[in-house]
Design an enzyme around this catalytic site. Structure first.
Site, PDB file in Angstrom:
ATOM      1  N   CYS A 228     -11.062   2.973   0.140  1.00  0.00           N
ATOM      2  CA  CYS A 228      -9.568   3.114   0.528  1.00  0.00           C
ATOM      3  C   CYS A 228      -9.252   2.450   1.659  1.00  0.00           C
ATOM      4  O   CYS A 228     -10.103   2.465   2.850  1.00  0.00           O
ATOM      5  CB  CYS A 228      -9.484   4.506   0.726  1.00  0.00           C
ATOM      6  SG  CYS A 228      -7.815   4.951   1.216  1.00  0.00           S
TER       7      CYS A 228
ATOM      8  N   ASP B  14       0.812  -1.189  -0.021  1.00  0.00           N
ATOM      9  CA  ASP B  14      -0.040  -0.104  -0.082  1.00  0.00           C
ATOM     10  C   ASP B  14       0.779   1.311   0.043  1.00  0.00           C
ATOM     11  O   ASP B  14       2.079   1.151   0.092  1.00  0.00           O
ATOM     12  CB  ASP B  14      -0.964  -0.080   1.296  1.00  0.00           C
ATOM     13  CG  ASP B  14      -1.889   1.276   1.500  1.00  0.00           C
ATOM     14  OD1 ASP B  14      -2.370   1.480   0.410  1.00  0.00           O
ATOM     15  OD2 ASP B  14      -2.036   1.825   2.513  1.00  0.00           O
ATOM     16  N   SER B  15       0.372   2.274  -0.117  1.00  0.00           N
ATOM     17  CA  SER B  15       1.268   3.590  -0.050  1.00  0.00           C
ATOM     18  C   SER B  15       1.522   3.769   1.604  1.00  0.00           C
ATOM     19  O   SER B  15       2.768   4.475   1.794  1.00  0.00           O
ATOM     20  CB  SER B  15       0.126   4.768  -0.392  1.00  0.00           C
ATOM     21  OG  SER B  15      -0.641   4.868   0.515  1.00  0.00           O
TER      22      SER B  15
HETATM   23  N1  DGL Z   1      -4.576   3.213   1.313  1.00  0.00           N
HETATM   24  C1  DGL Z   1      -4.977   3.437  -0.245  1.00  0.00           C
HETATM   25  C2  DGL Z   1      -6.099   3.497  -0.887  1.00  0.00           C
HETATM   26  O1  DGL Z   1      -6.656   2.352  -0.693  1.00  0.00           O
HETATM   27  C3  DGL Z   1      -3.942   4.634  -0.745  1.00  0.00           C
HETATM   28  C4  DGL Z   1      -4.300   6.082  -0.270  1.00  0.00           C
HETATM   29  C5  DGL Z   1      -3.591   7.213  -0.561  1.00  0.00           C
HETATM   30  O2  DGL Z   1      -2.235   6.862  -0.465  1.00  0.00           O
HETATM   31  O3  DGL Z   1      -3.881   8.341  -0.983  1.00  0.00           O
HETATM   32  O4  DGL Z   1      -6.592   4.063  -1.653  1.00  0.00           O
END
Ligand code: DGL
Length: 260
Positions: A177, A8-9
């Site tokens: 998200c 993930d980020s």
């Molecule tokens: N957790 C990620 C998602 O589901 C990334 C959110 C992000 O970095 O903006 O979208």
């Protein structure tokens, strides 16, 4: 030892790790959080693809048997390209998540997600022609709040209300998200008390489990091993991840060869 790779980020994918610990406790995993470059929700599609490919490369170099894309933004915008690129099985969070939500919702479904996810139109496409009324909405302040350690801060509740208090007709809301389940308490205060909130991770991990079982790849007996890598500040991640997973976490720093 063969691992499940999860990326993930940042902290959001830990909600997928929580689901894995519940549903596949004997599987070992390697987690990658690209914390130096988040939020992905504010990035262009080509940047998201480039970053996701780097994480796939990293995981494929580490004896990984399956990858779970624990990021709604990557899963909803560049999954076709990633599937073609990746040499091992790869599972996203949004397809299993939305199918589960469609079955659970009665009349009106809302999806909340990052700006890039909303712009990409994946959820709108998936919901078109189904029996439900729907709305897809971006909540761009949620990820920065969570990543800055403010998930429990009182300011999170009025911000959730600002985004969500008019979603009164939705009987079900998909947390599109993977960060958003980390502020469920605030989201609950902003919506009607009987609104169902769907964390996509559970459905995604069930899909991964089925894949492992049908292809004879599950790890039934060996003790679980966990590794965490982040591209940003390790101690900040460790502090927050330990709180989320309720166990001490020590991550290693990952350096991208081509960081921008
Ligand atoms: N957790 C990620 C998602 O589901 C990334 C959110 C992000 O970095 O903006 O979208």
């Amino acid at each position: 030892m063969s691992y499940i790779g999860v990326f993930d980020s940042g902290l959001g994918g830990l909600t997928t790790i929580r689901a894995m610990q519940q549903l596949m406790p004997s599987e070992s995993f390697i987690y990658v959080g690209d914390t130096a470059r988040l939020p992905y929700g504010e990035k262009s599609t080509s940047e998201i693809l480039k970053y996701a490919m780097q994480m796939v490369d990293f995981l494929q170099g580490h004896d990984v048997k399956l990858i779970i894309v624990a990021c709604g933004t990557v899963s909803s915008t560049v999954m076709d390209e990633l599937c073609e690129y990746c040499k091992i099985p790869i599972i996203d969070v949004v397809r299993p998540g939305i199918e589960f939500a469609i079955k659970s919702a009665k009349d009106k479904l809302a999806v909340i997600a990052t700006a890039a996810t909303v712009r990409g139109g994946f959820f709108q496409q998936a919901l078109k022609g189904r029996h439900l009324q729907f709305e897809v909405r971006a909540c761009p302040l949620f990820v920065p709040l969570i990543e800055n350690g403010m998930a429990e801060h009182p300011i999170t509740v009025p911000i959730a209300k600002l985004y969500l208090s008019d979603l009164t007709e939705a009987d079900t809301i998909v947390l599109g998200c993977t960060h958003y389940p980390l502020i469920t308490h605030a989201i609950k205060k902003a919506v009607a008390s009987d609104t169902k909130l769907i964390d996509m991770s559970l459905a995604a991990v069930k899909t991964a489990l089925t894949h492992l079982e049908t292809s004879n790849m599950s790890n039934s007996s060996k003790p679980q091993s966990q590794q965490f890598y982040v591209s940003g500040n390790t101690s900040q991640f460790d502090r927050q991840a330990s709180k989320i997973l309720k166990t001490p976490i020590t991550s290693k720093k990952i350096f991208w060869s081509n960081p921008k």
